[in-house]
Design an enzyme around this catalytic site. Structure first.
Site, PDB file in Angstrom:
ATOM      1  N   LYS A 175       0.800  -1.088   0.088  1.00 33.67           N
ATOM      2  CA  LYS A 175       0.035  -0.143   0.054  1.00 33.67           C
ATOM      3  C   LYS A 175       0.832   1.233   0.001  1.00 33.67           C
ATOM      4  O   LYS A 175       0.470   2.119  -0.753  1.00 33.67           O
ATOM      5  CB  LYS A 175      -0.965   0.120   1.101  1.00 33.67           C
ATOM      6  CG  LYS A 175      -2.320   0.902   0.942  1.00 33.67           C
ATOM      7  CD  LYS A 175      -3.258   0.546   2.062  1.00 33.67           C
ATOM      8  CE  LYS A 175      -4.380  -0.387   1.469  1.00 33.67           C
ATOM      9  NZ  LYS A 175      -5.286  -0.670   2.663  1.00 33.67           N
TER      10      LYS A 175
ATOM     11  N   LYS B  73      -6.772  -9.289 -11.561  1.00 38.78           N
ATOM     12  CA  LYS B  73      -7.744  -9.690 -10.358  1.00 38.78           C
ATOM     13  C   LYS B  73      -8.728  -8.634 -10.361  1.00 38.78           C
ATOM     14  O   LYS B  73      -8.588  -7.543 -10.567  1.00 38.78           O
ATOM     15  CB  LYS B  73      -7.091  -9.905  -9.178  1.00 38.78           C
ATOM     16  CG  LYS B  73      -8.027 -10.335  -7.922  1.00 38.78           C
ATOM     17  CD  LYS B  73      -7.182 -10.356  -6.728  1.00 38.78           C
ATOM     18  CE  LYS B  73      -7.837  -9.925  -5.643  1.00 38.78           C
ATOM     19  NZ  LYS B  73      -7.660  -9.790  -4.378  1.00 38.78           N
TER      20      LYS B  73
ATOM     21  N   LYS C 251     -12.011  -3.525  -6.648  1.00 38.33           N
ATOM     22  CA  LYS C 251     -12.611  -2.316  -6.577  1.00 38.33           C
ATOM     23  C   LYS C 251     -11.553  -1.183  -6.847  1.00 38.33           C
ATOM     24  O   LYS C 251     -12.202  -0.221  -7.514  1.00 38.33           O
ATOM     25  CB  LYS C 251     -12.877  -1.908  -4.890  1.00 38.33           C
ATOM     26  CG  LYS C 251     -14.482  -1.893  -4.760  1.00 38.33           C
ATOM     27  CD  LYS C 251     -14.911  -1.469  -3.196  1.00 38.33           C
ATOM     28  CE  LYS C 251     -14.317  -2.551  -2.271  1.00 38.33           C
ATOM     29  NZ  LYS C 251     -15.322  -2.579  -1.085  1.00 38.33           N
TER      30      LYS C 251
HETATM   31  P1  ADP Z   1     -11.132  -5.275  -3.205  1.00 39.27           P
HETATM   32  O1  ADP Z   1      -9.789  -5.830  -3.622  1.00 39.27           O
HETATM   33  O2  ADP Z   1     -12.196  -5.121  -4.332  1.00 39.27           O
HETATM   34  O3  ADP Z   1     -11.159  -4.279  -2.453  1.00 39.27           O
HETATM   35  P2  ADP Z   1     -11.102  -6.705  -0.900  1.00 39.27           P
HETATM   36  O4  ADP Z   1      -9.678  -6.967  -0.759  1.00 39.27           O
HETATM   37  O5  ADP Z   1     -11.669  -5.973   0.039  1.00 39.27           O
HETATM   38  O6  ADP Z   1     -11.643  -6.541  -2.378  1.00 39.27           O
HETATM   39  O7  ADP Z   1     -11.781  -8.555  -0.528  1.00 39.27           O
HETATM   40  C1  ADP Z   1     -12.999  -8.590   0.156  1.00 39.27           C
HETATM   41  C2  ADP Z   1     -13.079 -10.364   0.306  1.00 39.27           C
HETATM   42  O8  ADP Z   1     -13.370 -10.492  -1.241  1.00 39.27           O
HETATM   43  C3  ADP Z   1     -11.807 -11.013   0.481  1.00 39.27           C
HETATM   44  O9  ADP Z   1     -12.331 -12.219   1.184  1.00 39.27           O
HETATM   45  C4  ADP Z   1     -11.162 -11.295  -0.889  1.00 39.27           C
HETATM   46  O10 ADP Z   1     -10.498 -12.567  -0.786  1.00 39.27           O
HETATM   47  C5  ADP Z   1     -12.282 -11.582  -1.743  1.00 39.27           C
HETATM   48  N1  ADP Z   1     -12.045 -11.045  -3.158  1.00 39.27           N
HETATM   49  C6  ADP Z   1     -11.632  -9.853  -3.403  1.00 39.27           C
HETATM   50  N2  ADP Z   1     -11.486  -9.783  -4.809  1.00 39.27           N
HETATM   51  C7  ADP Z   1     -11.653 -11.038  -5.260  1.00 39.27           C
HETATM   52  C8  ADP Z   1     -11.633 -11.693  -6.643  1.00 39.27           C
HETATM   53  N3  ADP Z   1     -11.276 -10.965  -7.710  1.00 39.27           N
HETATM   54  N4  ADP Z   1     -11.693 -12.865  -6.598  1.00 39.27           N
HETATM   55  C9  ADP Z   1     -12.147 -13.579  -5.534  1.00 39.27           C
HETATM   56  N5  ADP Z   1     -12.238 -13.327  -4.354  1.00 39.27           N
HETATM   57  C10 ADP Z   1     -11.988 -11.832  -4.185  1.00 39.27           C
END
Ligand code: ADP
Length: 322
Positions: free
Chosen positions: A107, A190, A193
């Site tokens: 980060k 991947k 958000k």
């Molecule tokens: P983002 O990257 O969108 O901010 P987070 O890191 O907050 O998402 O992840 C929240 C939950 O969703 C976690 O348990 C994470 O493993 C799952 N997750 C996030 N993105 C994916 C993805 N592309 N595929 C599968 N699981 C995901």
């Protein structure tokens, strides 16, 4: 999950995490928290957005299948013991452990933050996360494959606390669901958000269609008759997740150059919209009735607070702080 952005979950969150929670709620006593204080690490300068975003996340938990009667669905900030335990744990957590956490380093580097811009809260994020888990003396935490490492520091902090003051906390184990895939985003990275490549549960059927239309397929497939490579095509990958019984035929046709990407996109849009429509309808209903949603969150916070008070009693006794 963190209510960053609008707070709406995307299909990566749904397939990679939420679906698994929904299955687990029948076998475990679960605490499903929307961690709105964590969102402050990036949204500290627009705090007015966090409350509405947290309601969107909570609505998605329920629309995705979590039952508020079965598990506690609540906001972190409604249970202030998260802050109390965070403070106590922060006293026994070496700064060196926090500086070595990979997500902290990532980060810092990706946002190009200098020492003046890194808040105490950002560095301490894993301590608050540990408090979120230990407050419920959780034995297990469902995490995505990409997140198993995040739990290691929580286990270390629990061990350290127990060694210093006596056994209060079980060491939380990661529950990784082998069946969950990493969902690719529209650009092939991947889905996240933060990459602007996500399909959200809040997206209308038309928005889903437009996003699927913009998705990456096979770079070398320019004409319908060119062979595709389903393994690296976003549309084919999403088809596999949402059409596990029938995707193979479409993959074979793609490989043989017997179908165009437009056809694949049209079909995927239809399959996706059919799967997402009930969730969309439910989340809209929930958000249209704020009083009902607040009542659900209040019930969740009450259940969480009861468990949290018990833990804090044990913590104060162990620390001899009366
Ligand atoms: P983002 O990257 O969108 O901010 P987070 O890191 O907050 O998402 O992840 C929240 C939950 O969703 C976690 O348990 C994470 O493993 C799952 N997750 C996030 N993105 C994916 C993805 N592309 N595929 C599968 N699981 C995901």
């Amino acid at each position: 999950m963190q209510p960053t952005g609008t707070g709406a979950l995307h299909i990566g969150n749904l397939e990679g995490a939420l679906r698994n929670w929904v299955r687990l709620q029948y076998d475990y006593e679960m605490f499903c928290c929307v961690v709105d204080w964590h969102a402050l690490t990036t949204m500290f300068d627009r705090t007015e957005e966090i409350g509405p975003a947290a309601r969107q996340t909570a609505a998605d938990y329920i629309a995705g299948g979590l039952d508020p009667q079965r598990c506690a669905i609540f906001l972190q900030s409604h249970v202030p013991q998260h802050a109390e335990l965070h403070l106590l744990l922060s006293m026994v957590t070496p700064v060196g452990w926090l500086e070595r956490v990979p997500t902290y380093k990532e980060k810092r580097e990706s946002l190009k933050l200098n020492d003046e811009q890194v808040s105490y809260g950002l560095l301490g994020y894993p301590v608050l996360q540990t408090a979120d888990i230990l407050l419920y003396r959780a034995h297990a935490v469902p995490v995505g494959k990409d997140q198993a490492a995040h739990l290691e520091i929580s286990r270390e902090i629990a061990r350290r606390f127990n060694r210093l003051y006596g056994e209060v906390f079980p060491e939380p184990a990661a529950v990784i669901d082998a069946a969950t895939a990493v969902i690719p985003g529209l650009d092939g990275r991947k889905m996240s958000k933060s990459y602007d490549n996500a399909i959200f549960l809040s997206d209308s059927a038309d928005v889903v269609a437009a996003k699927v239309n913009s998705a990456f397929t096979t770079e070398t497939k320019l004409r319908k008759t060119d062979p595709g490579i389903p393994e690296t095509c976003v549309v084919c990958q999403l088809r596999k997740v949402y059409d596990p019984e029938g995707y193979q035929t479409s993959w074979e046709e793609d490989r043989r150059g017997e179908r165009g990407c437009m056809q694949s996109k049209r079909e995927l849009t239809e399959i996706l919209n059919e799967a997402l429509e009930p969730i969309r309808r439910r989340r809209t209903e929930l958000l249209a009735d704020p009083a009902q949603l607040e009542a659900i969150l209040k019930l969740g916070a009450q259940k969480a607070s009861d468990a949290a008070s018990e833990t804090m009693k044990a913590v104060r006794t162990a620390m001899k702080m009366y």
